[in-house]
Design a protein around this motif. Structure first.
Motif, PDB file in Angstrom:
ATOM      1  N   THR A 271       0.827  -1.202   0.000  1.00  0.00           N
ATOM      2  CA  THR A 271       0.000   0.000   0.000  1.00  0.00           C
ATOM      3  C   THR A 271       0.858   1.248   0.000  1.00  0.00           C
ATOM      4  OG1 THR A 271      -1.625  -1.219   1.282  1.00  0.00           O
ATOM      5  CG2 THR A 271      -1.914   1.137   1.163  1.00  0.00           C
ATOM      6  N   GLU A 272       1.949   1.233   0.755  1.00  0.00           N
ATOM      7  CA  GLU A 272       2.836   2.396   0.802  1.00  0.00           C
ATOM      8  C   GLU A 272       3.471   2.660  -0.560  1.00  0.00           C
ATOM      9  OE1 GLU A 272       3.312   4.526   3.322  1.00  0.00           O
ATOM     10  OE2 GLU A 272       1.743   3.416   4.366  1.00  0.00           O
ATOM     11  N   ILE A 273       3.847   1.614  -1.258  1.00  0.00           N
ATOM     12  CA  ILE A 273       4.437   1.771  -2.589  1.00  0.00           C
ATOM     13  C   ILE A 273       3.418   2.356  -3.557  1.00  0.00           C
ATOM     14  CG2 ILE A 273       5.371   0.521  -4.592  1.00  0.00           C
ATOM     15  CD1 ILE A 273       6.694  -1.385  -2.582  1.00  0.00           C
ATOM     16  N   ASN A 274       2.191   1.841  -3.525  1.00  0.00           N
ATOM     17  CA  ASN A 274       1.134   2.356  -4.399  1.00  0.00           C
ATOM     18  C   ASN A 274       0.842   3.823  -4.102  1.00  0.00           C
ATOM     19  OD1 ASN A 274       0.885  -0.062  -5.712  1.00  0.00           O
ATOM     20  ND2 ASN A 274      -0.815  -0.775  -4.450  1.00  0.00           N
ATOM     21  N   ARG A 275       0.807   4.172  -2.821  1.00  0.00           N
ATOM     22  CA  ARG A 275       0.552   5.558  -2.438  1.00  0.00           C
ATOM     23  C   ARG A 275       1.691   6.464  -2.905  1.00  0.00           C
ATOM     24  NH1 ARG A 275      -0.034   5.655   3.363  1.00  0.00           N
ATOM     25  NH2 ARG A 275      -1.876   4.421   2.928  1.00  0.00           N
ATOM     26  N   ALA A 276       2.931   5.994  -2.765  1.00  0.00           N
ATOM     27  CA  ALA A 276       4.088   6.778  -3.220  1.00  0.00           C
ATOM     28  C   ALA A 276       4.060   6.968  -4.731  1.00  0.00           C
ATOM     29  CB  ALA A 276       5.381   6.100  -2.792  1.00  0.00           C
TER      30      ALA A 276
ATOM     31  N   ASP B  81       1.462   9.504  -5.527  1.00  0.00           N
ATOM     32  CA  ASP B  81       1.951  10.847  -5.183  1.00  0.00           C
ATOM     33  C   ASP B  81       2.913  11.368  -6.252  1.00  0.00           C
ATOM     34  OD1 ASP B  81       0.450  10.856  -2.893  1.00  0.00           O
ATOM     35  OD2 ASP B  81       2.119  10.338  -1.558  1.00  0.00           O
TER      36      ASP B  81
END
Length: 198
Positions: free
Chosen positions: A2-7, A10
């Motif tokens: 999820t963090e990778i997708n959010r980054a 962004d």
């Protein structure tokens, strides 16, 4: 994950914001001027042929529009890659968002008039010119400010074409002259803006 997708989302947002904040440098003055010359040549040819048939009138100007779009589109792609590098995609998409609605509206109006009201085809030159004005104004933040002059030209020429065509009917000059002069004005504005920004 999820963090990778959010980054990644962004990063995509930042790239789109950067593209929206900078001027688009994908229009070259020479090709735009060439499209103006094509419009003037088409008007001269059609005037000499004394074309009165709606189908012939429509076919010629549709061909000029498609050829002009192909020339400008090919140059947009090449210049965007050169000037905007990795941001070429967002820049091109921003221009498409500004110009595509007017282009689709123009094509739809032409098709509807041709199919259902060929006697009203005299409206087409003025309506197309007004749609180009709206496209130039909607893309205004991404283009040199001087192109607002060209937008004003197209808007006033469109109104004038509608007024004159209401009496004269189909005229190659009401299509060719405003577009020819308008594209030459756009080319001049682009040339001067490019010279100012190196």
């Amino acid at each position: 994950m999820t963090e990778i997708n959010r980054a990644l989302a962004d990063i995509a947002t930042i790239r789109n914001q950067i593209a929206g904040a900078r001027l688009f440098r994908g229009f070259g003055p020479a090709v735009v001027a060439l499209t103006g010359v094509l419009a003037l040549i088409a008007a001269m040819w059609q005037n000499q042929q004394a074309v009165q048939a709606v189908a012939t009138y429509f076919a010629l100007w549709l061909g000029v529009a498609v050829l002009s779009l192909a020339l400008i589109g090919a140059e947009m792609w090449a210049l965007s890659k050169r000037y905007h590098g990795g941001l070429a995609g967002p820049f091109l998409w921003g221009m498409a968002e500004a110009f595509l609605p007017a282009g689709l509206a123009g094509a739809s109006i032409a098709a509807v008039l041709y199919r259902f009201a060929p006697e009203a085809m005299w409206l087409l030159p003025g309506l197309w010119q007004i749609l180009i004005a709206l496209a130039l104004f909607s893309a205004g933040a991404r283009l040199p400010a001087s192109l607002r002059i060209a937008g004003a030209w197209y808007f006033l020429a469109g109104l004038g074409s509608l007024i004159l065509a209401s009496e004269a009917g189909l005229s190659p000059w009401l299509m060719g002259l405003p577009f020819g002069l308008g594209q030459l004005l756009v080319a001049l504005c682009l040339y001067l803006a490019g010279r100012d920004h190196g």
